[in-house]
Design a protein around this motif. Structure first.
Motif, PDB file in Angstrom:
ATOM      1  N   PHE A  31      -6.310 -16.736  49.021  1.00 49.74           N
ATOM      2  CA  PHE A  31      -7.103 -15.936  48.091  1.00 49.74           C
ATOM      3  C   PHE A  31      -8.022 -16.823  47.255  1.00 49.74           C
ATOM      4  N   ARG A  32      -8.964 -17.466  47.907  1.00 43.77           N
ATOM      5  CA  ARG A  32      -9.889 -18.363  47.211  1.00 43.77           C
ATOM      6  C   ARG A  32     -10.950 -17.607  46.434  1.00 43.77           C
ATOM      7  N   ARG A  33     -11.423 -16.503  46.995  1.00 42.66           N
ATOM      8  CA  ARG A  33     -12.496 -15.722  46.365  1.00 42.66           C
ATOM      9  C   ARG A  33     -11.992 -14.308  46.099  1.00 42.66           C
ATOM     10  N   ILE A  34     -11.951 -13.926  44.839  1.00 42.69           N
ATOM     11  CA  ILE A  34     -11.405 -12.630  44.444  1.00 42.69           C
ATOM     12  C   ILE A  34     -12.507 -11.782  43.812  1.00 42.69           C
ATOM     13  N   LEU A  35     -12.590 -10.527  44.252  1.00 41.09           N
ATOM     14  CA  LEU A  35     -13.509  -9.559  43.662  1.00 41.09           C
ATOM     15  C   LEU A  35     -12.711  -8.565  42.835  1.00 41.09           C
ATOM     16  N   VAL A  36     -13.184  -8.309  41.616  1.00 44.57           N
ATOM     17  CA  VAL A  36     -12.536  -7.346  40.731  1.00 44.57           C
ATOM     18  C   VAL A  36     -13.563  -6.294  40.310  1.00 44.57           C
ATOM     19  N   PRO A  37     -13.509  -5.097  40.900  1.00 45.17           N
ATOM     20  CA  PRO A  37     -14.389  -4.020  40.440  1.00 45.17           C
ATOM     21  C   PRO A  37     -13.883  -3.490  39.091  1.00 45.17           C
ATOM     22  N   VAL A  38     -14.755  -3.413  38.101  1.00 47.68           N
ATOM     23  CA  VAL A  38     -14.362  -2.961  36.766  1.00 47.68           C
ATOM     24  C   VAL A  38     -15.268  -1.829  36.330  1.00 47.68           C
ATOM     25  N   ASP A  39     -14.632  -0.739  35.882  1.00 43.94           N
ATOM     26  CA  ASP A  39     -15.406   0.403  35.373  1.00 43.94           C
ATOM     27  C   ASP A  39     -15.209   0.606  33.876  1.00 43.94           C
ATOM     28  N   GLY A  40     -14.484  -0.301  33.251  1.00 48.18           N
ATOM     29  CA  GLY A  40     -14.230  -0.205  31.820  1.00 48.18           C
ATOM     30  C   GLY A  40     -12.912   0.451  31.472  1.00 48.18           C
ATOM     31  N   SER A  41     -12.245   1.047  32.456  1.00 50.62           N
ATOM     32  CA  SER A  41     -10.948   1.685  32.199  1.00 50.62           C
ATOM     33  C   SER A  41      -9.889   0.616  31.961  1.00 50.62           C
ATOM     34  N   GLU A  42      -8.814   0.990  31.290  1.00 45.55           N
ATOM     35  CA  GLU A  42      -7.733   0.047  31.018  1.00 45.55           C
ATOM     36  C   GLU A  42      -7.113  -0.458  32.315  1.00 45.55           C
ATOM     37  N   SER A  43      -7.011   0.403  33.309  1.00 45.38           N
ATOM     38  CA  SER A  43      -6.467   0.017  34.603  1.00 45.38           C
ATOM     39  C   SER A  43      -7.306  -1.081  35.253  1.00 45.38           C
ATOM     40  N   SER A  44      -8.620  -0.950  35.201  1.00 42.18           N
ATOM     41  CA  SER A  44      -9.491  -1.964  35.814  1.00 42.18           C
ATOM     42  C   SER A  44      -9.446  -3.272  35.021  1.00 42.18           C
ATOM     43  N   LEU A  45      -9.286  -3.185  33.707  1.00 42.68           N
ATOM     44  CA  LEU A  45      -9.193  -4.399  32.897  1.00 42.68           C
ATOM     45  C   LEU A  45      -7.851  -5.108  33.102  1.00 42.68           C
ATOM     46  N   ARG A  46      -6.786  -4.347  33.389  1.00 44.33           N
ATOM     47  CA  ARG A  46      -5.497  -4.966  33.758  1.00 44.33           C
ATOM     48  C   ARG A  46      -5.634  -5.704  35.088  1.00 44.33           C
ATOM     49  N   ALA A  47      -6.385  -5.112  36.015  1.00 52.99           N
ATOM     50  CA  ALA A  47      -6.642  -5.777  37.297  1.00 52.99           C
ATOM     51  C   ALA A  47      -7.385  -7.090  37.063  1.00 52.99           C
ATOM     52  N   LEU A  48      -8.325  -7.085  36.135  1.00 51.07           N
ATOM     53  CA  LEU A  48      -9.046  -8.311  35.791  1.00 51.07           C
ATOM     54  C   LEU A  48      -8.092  -9.365  35.245  1.00 51.07           C
ATOM     55  N   ASP A  49      -7.166  -8.964  34.386  1.00 47.07           N
ATOM     56  CA  ASP A  49      -6.179  -9.909  33.844  1.00 47.07           C
ATOM     57  C   ASP A  49      -5.375 -10.575  34.964  1.00 47.07           C
ATOM     58  N   ILE A  50      -4.990  -9.800  35.951  1.00 48.69           N
ATOM     59  CA  ILE A  50      -4.217 -10.344  37.074  1.00 48.69           C
ATOM     60  C   ILE A  50      -5.064 -11.326  37.878  1.00 48.69           C
ATOM     61  N   ALA A  51      -6.308 -10.972  38.141  1.00 51.73           N
ATOM     62  CA  ALA A  51      -7.202 -11.871  38.880  1.00 51.73           C
ATOM     63  C   ALA A  51      -7.441 -13.166  38.107  1.00 51.73           C
ATOM     64  N   LEU A  52      -7.569 -13.057  36.796  1.00 52.72           N
ATOM     65  CA  LEU A  52      -7.757 -14.252  35.973  1.00 52.72           C
ATOM     66  C   LEU A  52      -6.518 -15.147  36.015  1.00 52.72           C
ATOM     67  N   ASP A  53      -5.350 -14.529  36.073  1.00 53.14           N
ATOM     68  CA  ASP A  53      -4.118 -15.299  36.204  1.00 53.14           C
ATOM     69  C   ASP A  53      -4.095 -16.044  37.537  1.00 53.14           C
ATOM     70  N   PHE A  54      -4.514 -15.381  38.617  1.00 51.61           N
ATOM     71  CA  PHE A  54      -4.620 -16.046  39.920  1.00 51.61           C
ATOM     72  C   PHE A  54      -5.549 -17.255  39.805  1.00 51.61           C
ATOM     73  N   ALA A  55      -6.677 -17.074  39.129  1.00 53.88           N
ATOM     74  CA  ALA A  55      -7.658 -18.157  38.981  1.00 53.88           C
ATOM     75  C   ALA A  55      -7.056 -19.336  38.221  1.00 53.88           C
ATOM     76  N   GLN A  56      -6.311 -19.045  37.168  1.00 52.42           N
ATOM     77  CA  GLN A  56      -5.698 -20.117  36.389  1.00 52.42           C
ATOM     78  C   GLN A  56      -4.619 -20.851  37.172  1.00 52.42           C
ATOM     79  N   ARG A  57      -3.828 -20.104  37.901  1.00 51.15           N
ATOM     80  CA  ARG A  57      -2.690 -20.708  38.596  1.00 51.15           C
ATOM     81  C   ARG A  57      -3.052 -21.339  39.935  1.00 51.15           C
ATOM     82  N   TYR A  58      -3.997 -20.725  40.651  1.00 46.38           N
ATOM     83  CA  TYR A  58      -4.250 -21.138  42.032  1.00 46.38           C
ATOM     84  C   TYR A  58      -5.668 -21.618  42.289  1.00 46.38           C
TER      85      TYR A  58
END
Length: 140
Positions: free
Chosen positions: A15-42
């Motif tokens: 998972f080198r390149r991750i796309l996170v579609p965000v519409d401003g909903s809390e659910s999409s922003l939680r998805a962003l948090d998870i992707a950011l965690d992947f970026a920090q860790r991996y």
């Protein structure tokens, strides 16, 4: 505490390149948090995509995204795309970005700004899961 991990784990190569579609909903922003965690860790590279309707101002959602990223020390790309109601859809614009960008993983919220609370998965998320050739992580 800002931890930087070198991409040494197997997941780093999957998972080198991750796309996170965000519409401003809390659910999409939680998805962003998870992707950011992947970026920090991996060491993954994260691109955040906001698809908006014609005439809609994308700035408020871009600001919400920037606020979520702020202070993490990550290089995140933010993209916006405008869909044409008679020629495309939010899902088709996301799928076009996936193909054009060569992403390894899509991380998205299960429900965006859907008004119906009874739905477990929104129409955009379902369309992405069904039609993407790329791995998809659905965040609830």
């Amino acid at each position: 505490m800002d931890m930087k991990f070198e991409p040494t784990y197997r997941i780093s190569f999957l998972f080198r390149r991750i796309l996170v579609p965000v519409d401003g909903s809390e659910s999409s922003l939680r998805a962003l948090d998870i992707a950011l965690d992947f970026a920090q860790r991996y060491g993954s590279r994260v691109t955040v995509l906001h698809v908006h309707a014609p005439g809609e101002d994308p700035k408020p959602i871009e600001n919400a995204i920037r606020k979520r990223i702020e202070g993490r020390g990550l290089n995140v790309t933010i993209k916006t795309r405008e869909y044409k109601p008679h020629a495309s859809s939010i899902a088709s614009e996301i799928l076009s970005e996936v193909v054009e960008g060569g992403y390894d993983l899509i991380v998205l919220g299960a429900r965006g700004s859907t008004a119906n609370e009874d739905l477990m998965i929104g129409s955009v998320a379902l369309s992405i899961v069904v039609n993407s050739a790329t791995s998809v992580m659905v965040v609830r």
